[in-house]
Scaffold this motif. Structure first.
Motif, PDB file in Angstrom:
ATOM      1  N   GLY A 180       0.788  -1.231   0.000  1.00 43.99           N
ATOM      2  CA  GLY A 180       0.000   0.000   0.000  1.00 43.99           C
ATOM      3  C   GLY A 180       0.815   1.273   0.000  1.00 43.99           C
ATOM      4  N   LYS A 181       2.119   1.171  -0.352  1.00 43.69           N
ATOM      5  CA  LYS A 181       2.928   2.384  -0.243  1.00 43.69           C
ATOM      6  C   LYS A 181       2.482   3.469  -1.229  1.00 43.69           C
ATOM      7  CE  LYS A 181       6.656   0.146  -2.818  1.00 43.69           C
ATOM      8  NZ  LYS A 181       6.287   0.611  -4.163  1.00 43.69           N
ATOM      9  N   SER A 182       2.080   3.087  -2.447  1.00 40.58           N
ATOM     10  CA  SER A 182       1.595   4.095  -3.412  1.00 40.58           C
ATOM     11  C   SER A 182       0.291   4.710  -2.938  1.00 40.58           C
ATOM     12  CB  SER A 182       1.342   3.461  -4.785  1.00 40.58           C
ATOM     13  OG  SER A 182       2.541   3.283  -5.473  1.00 40.58           O
ATOM     14  N   THR A 183      -0.651   3.858  -2.508  1.00 39.32           N
ATOM     15  CA  THR A 183      -1.972   4.339  -2.091  1.00 39.32           C
ATOM     16  C   THR A 183      -1.848   5.260  -0.888  1.00 39.32           C
ATOM     17  OG1 THR A 183      -2.757   2.178  -2.779  1.00 39.32           O
ATOM     18  CG2 THR A 183      -4.313   3.568  -1.594  1.00 39.32           C
ATOM     19  N   LEU A 184      -1.053   4.850   0.106  1.00 39.82           N
ATOM     20  CA  LEU A 184      -0.916   5.682   1.303  1.00 39.82           C
ATOM     21  C   LEU A 184      -0.265   7.018   0.957  1.00 39.82           C
ATOM     22  CD1 LEU A 184       0.127   3.045   4.016  1.00 39.82           C
ATOM     23  CD2 LEU A 184      -2.143   3.991   3.528  1.00 39.82           C
ATOM     24  N   ALA A 185       0.730   6.990   0.071  1.00 40.10           N
ATOM     25  CA  ALA A 185       1.381   8.245  -0.325  1.00 40.10           C
ATOM     26  C   ALA A 185       0.376   9.151  -1.037  1.00 40.10           C
ATOM     27  CB  ALA A 185       2.589   7.960  -1.219  1.00 40.10           C
ATOM     28  N   ALA A 186      -0.440   8.563  -1.914  1.00 38.27           N
ATOM     29  CA  ALA A 186      -1.430   9.365  -2.653  1.00 38.27           C
ATOM     30  C   ALA A 186      -2.484   9.924  -1.703  1.00 38.27           C
ATOM     31  CB  ALA A 186      -2.080   8.506  -3.737  1.00 38.27           C
ATOM     32  N   LEU A 187      -2.899   9.124  -0.723  1.00 38.08           N
ATOM     33  CA  LEU A 187      -3.898   9.603   0.238  1.00 38.08           C
ATOM     34  C   LEU A 187      -3.321  10.721   1.112  1.00 38.08           C
ATOM     35  CD1 LEU A 187      -5.560   6.236   1.266  1.00 38.08           C
ATOM     36  CD2 LEU A 187      -6.714   8.170   0.176  1.00 38.08           C
ATOM     37  N   LEU A 189       4.419   9.868 -12.308  1.00 38.90           N
ATOM     38  CA  LEU A 189       2.987   9.625 -12.172  1.00 38.90           C
ATOM     39  C   LEU A 189       2.777   8.542 -11.115  1.00 38.90           C
ATOM     40  CD1 LEU A 189       1.901   9.350 -15.937  1.00 38.90           C
ATOM     41  CD2 LEU A 189       1.927  11.395 -14.482  1.00 38.90           C
ATOM     42  N   ILE A 190       1.728   8.704 -10.304  1.00 36.21           N
ATOM     43  CA  ILE A 190       1.433   7.696  -9.289  1.00 36.21           C
ATOM     44  C   ILE A 190       0.714   6.542  -9.979  1.00 36.21           C
ATOM     45  CG2 ILE A 190       0.221   7.225  -7.128  1.00 36.21           C
ATOM     46  CD1 ILE A 190       0.327  10.366  -6.728  1.00 36.21           C
ATOM     47  N   SER A 191       1.272   5.350  -9.811  1.00 41.91           N
ATOM     48  CA  SER A 191       0.729   4.185 -10.502  1.00 41.91           C
ATOM     49  C   SER A 191      -0.265   3.473  -9.577  1.00 41.91           C
ATOM     50  CB  SER A 191       1.905   3.268 -10.867  1.00 41.91           C
ATOM     51  OG  SER A 191       1.433   2.070 -11.404  1.00 41.91           O
ATOM     52  N   LEU A 192      -1.549   3.694  -9.816  1.00 39.75           N
ATOM     53  CA  LEU A 192      -2.592   3.083  -8.979  1.00 39.75           C
ATOM     54  C   LEU A 192      -2.991   1.748  -9.583  1.00 39.75           C
ATOM     55  CD1 LEU A 192      -4.792   6.268  -8.518  1.00 39.75           C
ATOM     56  CD2 LEU A 192      -3.173   5.327  -6.861  1.00 39.75           C
ATOM     57  N   LYS A 193      -3.092   0.738  -8.725  1.00 42.30           N
ATOM     58  CA  LYS A 193      -3.420  -0.590  -9.222  1.00 42.30           C
ATOM     59  C   LYS A 193      -4.725  -1.085  -8.610  1.00 42.30           C
ATOM     60  CE  LYS A 193       1.480  -1.323  -9.348  1.00 42.30           C
ATOM     61  NZ  LYS A 193       1.882  -0.353  -8.323  1.00 42.30           N
ATOM     62  N   ASN A 194      -5.560  -1.675  -9.433  1.00 41.35           N
ATOM     63  CA  ASN A 194      -6.745  -2.417  -8.990  1.00 41.35           C
ATOM     64  C   ASN A 194      -7.574  -1.644  -7.953  1.00 41.35           C
ATOM     65  OD1 ASN A 194      -5.906  -4.528 -10.741  1.00 41.35           O
ATOM     66  ND2 ASN A 194      -4.416  -5.139  -9.221  1.00 41.35           N
ATOM     67  N   GLU A 195      -7.691  -2.165  -6.719  1.00 40.09           N
ATOM     68  CA  GLU A 195      -8.602  -1.548  -5.733  1.00 40.09           C
ATOM     69  C   GLU A 195      -8.206  -0.122  -5.380  1.00 40.09           C
ATOM     70  OE1 GLU A 195      -6.809  -4.737  -3.700  1.00 40.09           O
ATOM     71  OE2 GLU A 195      -7.159  -4.919  -5.846  1.00 40.09           O
ATOM     72  N   ALA A 196      -6.933   0.239  -5.592  1.00 44.68           N
ATOM     73  CA  ALA A 196      -6.504   1.600  -5.221  1.00 44.68           C
ATOM     74  C   ALA A 196      -7.131   2.641  -6.154  1.00 44.68           C
ATOM     75  CB  ALA A 196      -4.984   1.702  -5.279  1.00 44.68           C
ATOM     76  N   ILE A 197      -7.561   2.216  -7.344  1.00 46.41           N
ATOM     77  CA  ILE A 197      -8.069   3.186  -8.330  1.00 46.41           C
ATOM     78  C   ILE A 197      -9.355   3.870  -7.831  1.00 46.41           C
ATOM     79  CG2 ILE A 197      -8.914   3.473 -10.705  1.00 46.41           C
ATOM     80  CD1 ILE A 197      -7.004   1.124 -11.461  1.00 46.41           C
ATOM     81  N   PRO A 198     -10.413   3.108  -7.455  1.00 46.99           N
ATOM     82  CA  PRO A 198     -11.614   3.799  -6.958  1.00 46.99           C
ATOM     83  C   PRO A 198     -11.370   4.562  -5.662  1.00 46.99           C
ATOM     84  CG  PRO A 198     -11.827   1.395  -6.742  1.00 46.99           C
ATOM     85  CD  PRO A 198     -10.623   1.656  -7.584  1.00 46.99           C
ATOM     86  N   VAL A 199     -10.444   4.066  -4.825  1.00 47.98           N
ATOM     87  CA  VAL A 199     -10.132   4.774  -3.573  1.00 47.98           C
ATOM     88  C   VAL A 199      -9.642   6.187  -3.887  1.00 47.98           C
ATOM     89  CG1 VAL A 199      -8.569   4.828  -1.569  1.00 47.98           C
ATOM     90  CG2 VAL A 199      -9.618   2.663  -2.284  1.00 47.98           C
ATOM     91  N   ARG A 229       1.894  -2.713   6.179  1.00 48.08           N
ATOM     92  CA  ARG A 229       1.460  -4.055   5.770  1.00 48.08           C
ATOM     93  C   ARG A 229      -0.052  -4.074   5.847  1.00 48.08           C
ATOM     94  NH1 ARG A 229       2.992  -9.764   8.426  1.00 48.08           N
ATOM     95  NH2 ARG A 229       2.167  -8.707  10.247  1.00 48.08           N
ATOM     96  N   TYR A 230      -0.683  -4.318   4.713  1.00 46.11           N
ATOM     97  CA  TYR A 230      -2.132  -4.258   4.609  1.00 46.11           C
ATOM     98  C   TYR A 230      -2.768  -5.603   4.963  1.00 46.11           C
ATOM     99  CZ  TYR A 230      -6.685  -4.247   2.300  1.00 46.11           C
ATOM    100  OH  TYR A 230      -8.018  -4.367   2.031  1.00 46.11           O
ATOM    101  N   GLY A 231      -3.938  -5.559   5.616  1.00 47.51           N
ATOM    102  CA  GLY A 231      -4.696  -6.785   5.843  1.00 47.51           C
ATOM    103  C   GLY A 231      -4.590  -7.330   7.254  1.00 47.51           C
ATOM    104  N   PHE A 232      -4.107  -6.506   8.185  1.00 48.29           N
ATOM    105  CA  PHE A 232      -3.994  -6.964   9.570  1.00 48.29           C
ATOM    106  C   PHE A 232      -4.587  -5.905  10.501  1.00 48.29           C
ATOM    107  CE2 PHE A 232      -0.662  -8.884   7.106  1.00 48.29           C
ATOM    108  CZ  PHE A 232      -0.629 -10.191   7.553  1.00 48.29           C
TER     109      PHE A 232
END
Lengths: 89, 286
Positions: B124-131, B160-170, B218-221
């Motif tokens: 989740g490093k890209s998603t957290l940075a984007a958020l 460019l921030i590369s968003l993958k799969n579930e991170a895109i709608p977030v 670490r995601y999922g815990f």
């Protein structure tokens, strides 16, 4: 009997971090992350070449590493020699 | 090559050449706000080319070349030309960067101090940075953090921030007014959509920052934070660096300085809201 001494100080960068110590070996460019008693062995062998029984006594006396066995220490020294961190004379 | 462009991301200049106009147009569009290489001289060249002349038209597939190449890299369909260009630029950095210690980490900055986040793919490093960018932090990069061995400062590489799969709608929900690239389906990593870093992040791309905190998310815990000792941080970061060995003693010095001066924490999180709250809490406690 083999004697051992630490590689020349100019070839080693030793950085204690926490429980573990980093050793950068300039000759090979390899970074070693080591646990006790490796830093103590290198320190004991920094000034002079020692045979295994003498080194064992020195470690016990200076670093209170009293539970070592000569055979295990010799094996460890051979590993360190293979890595270039100590020299076998 | 037939089509070409140039751009600079942080301190690194790139030249991109392509057999097709599409990838160059996509890069020019999404990187419109980026500067040119310093003194007009790029550090790296990326080439997107057809293996045979007729493959420019017939089932066009894009091979990635440049100063540094992976010999067995699979080509991509032309529809994924933007991904090929991005992969080409990342490859030059991963294989060719020698000036900075390169860490595979995202980085954000606030008050001149940088937070580095690294971990396995999917952590989740890209998603957290984007958020965090959406909450006013400056985005320094979602993929590579550049540590200057001379100063210990972190330099930005805000591609460019590369968003993958579930991170895109977030991120579409978090930043409805932001610029996004096209939705690219069927890439080697699933669906990808690029997010253009905000204007503040691009305007400040030349400003380095003092590293202040290293996080291993670490995601999922369930939410949990634990201290990571310098030796463990050192070990993880050597694995997260593509050029630690190549930099030799400069790399050792840079990384030793980083892990002895900057606190590190492992952060488990069940959802992004919890992660962001925990990051803000940790940051405030520094």
């Amino acid at each position: 009997m083999n004697r051992y001494r630490a590689a020349a100080p100019a070839t080693l960068r030793i950085v204690p971090l926490d429980a573990l110590t980093l050793i950068y070996h300039r000759a090979s460019g390899i970074t070693h992350i080591v646990d006790s008693p490796v830093p103590e062995i290198l320190e004991a062998l920094a000034g002079e070449a020692l045979a295994v029984p003498v080194l064992l006594a020195r470690l016990a006396e200076r670093f209170e590493l009293a539970d070592g066995e000569a055979e295990a220490l010799a094996a460890r020294l051979d590993e360190l020699a293979a890595a270039g961190l100590v020299e076998r004379l | 090559m037939r089509h070409a462009t140039a751009l600079r991301i942080g301190p690194v200049g790139f030249r991109l050449g392509s057999d097709w106009p599409g990838p160059v147009a996509a890069i020019d569009d999404l990187y419109a706000g980026y500067p040119q290489p310093l003194d007009g001289i790029p550090d790296f060249t990326v080439r997107l080319f057809a293996a045979r002349p007729w493959r420019r038209w017939l089932r066009p597939s894009v091979h990635i070349g440049g100063d540094y190449v992976l010999p067995d890299a699979a080509p991509l369909p032309l529809a994924l030309g933007l991904i090929a260009a991005e992969m080409g630029m990342n490859l030059q950095m991963a294989l060719g960067q020698r000036r900075y210690l390169l860490l595979h980490a995202s980085a954000v900055e606030r008050d001149g101090r940088a937070l580095l986040m690294t971990g396995i793919s999917g952590a989740g490093k890209s998603t957290l940075a984007a958020l965090l960018m959406a909450r006013g932090w400056r985005l320094m990069g979602d993929e590579f953090a550049l540590v200057d061995p001379e100063t210990g400062l972190v330099h930005a590489f805000p591609r460019l921030i590369s968003l993958k799969n579930e991170a895109i709608p977030v991120m579409e929900a978090a930043l409805p007014g932001a610029r996004f690239g096209p939705r690219l389906e069927g890439t080697p990593k699933g669906t990808i959509r690029h997010l253009v870093p905000d204007a503040g992040s691009l305007a400040a791309m030349d400003a380095p920052a003092v590293p202040a905190l290293i996080l291993f998310p670490r995601y999922g815990f369930a939410t949990e934070t634990r201290e990571v000792l310098p030796s463990e941080t050192f070990l993880w970061l050597t694995q997260a660096s593509t050029n630690y060995v190549a930099l030799a003693e400069r790399g050792f010095d840079a990384l030793t300085r980083l892990v002895t001066q900057v606190p590190a924490r492992a952060l488990d999180y069940p959802d992004t809201d919890s992660a962001i709250a925990e990051v803000e809490r940790l940051w405030a406690s520094l």
